[in-house]
Write an enzyme that holds these catalytic residues in place. Structure first.
Site, PDB file in Angstrom:
ATOM      1  N   GLU A 251      -1.932  -9.178   4.535  1.00 51.34           N
ATOM      2  CA  GLU A 251      -2.210  -9.053   5.847  1.00 51.34           C
ATOM      3  C   GLU A 251      -2.733  -8.373   6.065  1.00 51.34           C
ATOM      4  O   GLU A 251      -3.491  -9.155   7.788  1.00 51.34           O
ATOM      5  CB  GLU A 251      -0.881  -8.557   5.714  1.00 51.34           C
ATOM      6  CG  GLU A 251      -0.617  -7.304   6.702  1.00 51.34           C
ATOM      7  CD  GLU A 251      -1.028  -5.767   5.018  1.00 51.34           C
ATOM      8  OE1 GLU A 251      -1.149  -4.604   5.654  1.00 51.34           O
ATOM      9  OE2 GLU A 251      -1.229  -6.045   3.974  1.00 51.34           O
TER      10      GLU A 251
ATOM     11  N   HIS B  40      -3.725  -5.174   0.632  1.00 60.45           N
ATOM     12  CA  HIS B  40      -3.024  -5.348   1.674  1.00 60.45           C
ATOM     13  C   HIS B  40      -3.414  -7.344   2.523  1.00 60.45           C
ATOM     14  O   HIS B  40      -4.410  -7.630   2.371  1.00 60.45           O
ATOM     15  CB  HIS B  40      -3.977  -4.887   2.631  1.00 60.45           C
ATOM     16  CG  HIS B  40      -3.558  -3.337   2.674  1.00 60.45           C
ATOM     17  ND1 HIS B  40      -2.326  -3.098   3.322  1.00 60.45           N
ATOM     18  CD2 HIS B  40      -4.148  -2.472   2.731  1.00 60.45           C
ATOM     19  CE1 HIS B  40      -2.418  -2.293   3.719  1.00 60.45           C
ATOM     20  NE2 HIS B  40      -3.697  -1.419   2.842  1.00 60.45           N
TER      21      HIS B  40
ATOM     22  N   CYS C  14       0.579  -1.117  -0.233  1.00 64.71           N
ATOM     23  CA  CYS C  14       0.466   0.211  -0.155  1.00 64.71           C
ATOM     24  C   CYS C  14       1.055   1.022  -0.384  1.00 64.71           C
ATOM     25  O   CYS C  14       1.635   1.623  -0.902  1.00 64.71           O
ATOM     26  CB  CYS C  14      -1.144  -0.100   1.275  1.00 64.71           C
ATOM     27  SG  CYS C  14      -2.157   1.501   1.301  1.00 64.71           S
TER      28      CYS C  14
END
Length: 242
Positions: free
Chosen positions: A190, A188, A101
């Site tokens: 994660e 993202h 990001c």
């Protein structure tokens, strides 16, 4: 056969510390990488207040996290991160870097790309990102897979990638450099479902200010279906070990 040494990972959390958002980001990276590399050593650094950067020679790879700051700004700490990226790429060319990001945007900017505001306004969505032929080869998903699904929360985007980077996805969403040492995602991998829901509901509308309540509700509904974060993380760890 000898055992595989635990990965040593440095994470630059590109957001001011001492608040719930910073803690959420740290926990997301701890949980995500430990889910695919349970014995990994994960050290977090604060480049914002402490100007604290890792020694690249002590790590297998370095992660630049997301964050709410303007990645195109000339704030001193932002310029410090850009310098760190350039110096690491020059002085430690075998140490891998991963940008997520904000980190995706910062790495591209540091190495010669251009970042600008998203023309249509902030994005808060669960995105299906279409892979390029090179991306299909890189990720090696199941035959016939055309895209990956992951959350996106951002106000800016890469308008022009840095030289010598290969598009792994359409729309400047994901790149790897020709040397195969720097990998960047706008999405993202994660962020797990619970954190994504929390970010959609955040009263700080940095990301959701462009979305109606109905639009946000539709994005939250998408979380009922599987995302591809774990598959992406598994491939990231495999890439980092090479």
């Amino acid at each position: 056969m000898g055992s595989i040494a635990p990965l040593k990972i440095a994470v630059l959390i590109n957001s001011p510390p001492g608040n719930e958002f910073w803690n959420d980001v740290k926990k997301a990276y701890d949980d995500a990488f430990h889910s695919v590399a349970s014995d990994a050593q994960i050290d977090c650094y604060d480049p914002v207040f402490d100007a604290n950067f890792p020694d690249p020679g002590k790590y297998d790879f370095i992660v630049l996290s997301g964050g709410k700051a303007d990645s195109s700004s000339s704030e001193p700490w932002v310029l410090g991160v850009l310098d760190f990226v350039r110096n690491t790429a020059r002085d430690f060319p075998k140490v891998k870097m991963l940008g997520i990001c904000w980190g995706h945007q910062a790495i591209q900017r540091a190495l010669g790309g251009i970042v600008h505001a998203v023309p249509t306004g902030p994005i808060a969505a669960i995105q299906d990102t279409k892979l390029t032929p090179e991306g299909k080869d890189f990720f090696r998903f199941a035959p016939g897979t055309e895209s990956y699904r992951a959350p996106e929360f951002h106000v800016r985007e890469v308008a022009k990638p840095a030289p010598n980077f290969i598009h792994l996805a359409e729309g400047h969403e994901c790149f790897v450099n020709e040397a195969n040492t720097i990998l960047t995602f706008q999405a993202h991998p994660e962020i797990h479902n619970a954190l994504a829901k929390k970010m959609f509901a955040d009263e700080d509308d940095v990301y959701t200010g462009n979305s109606s309540k109905e639009q946000i509700a539709k994005e939250i509904e998408k979380l009922d279906k599987p995302m591809d974060g774990r598959l992406l993380l598994e491939r990231i760890v495999e890439w980092a070990r090479k």
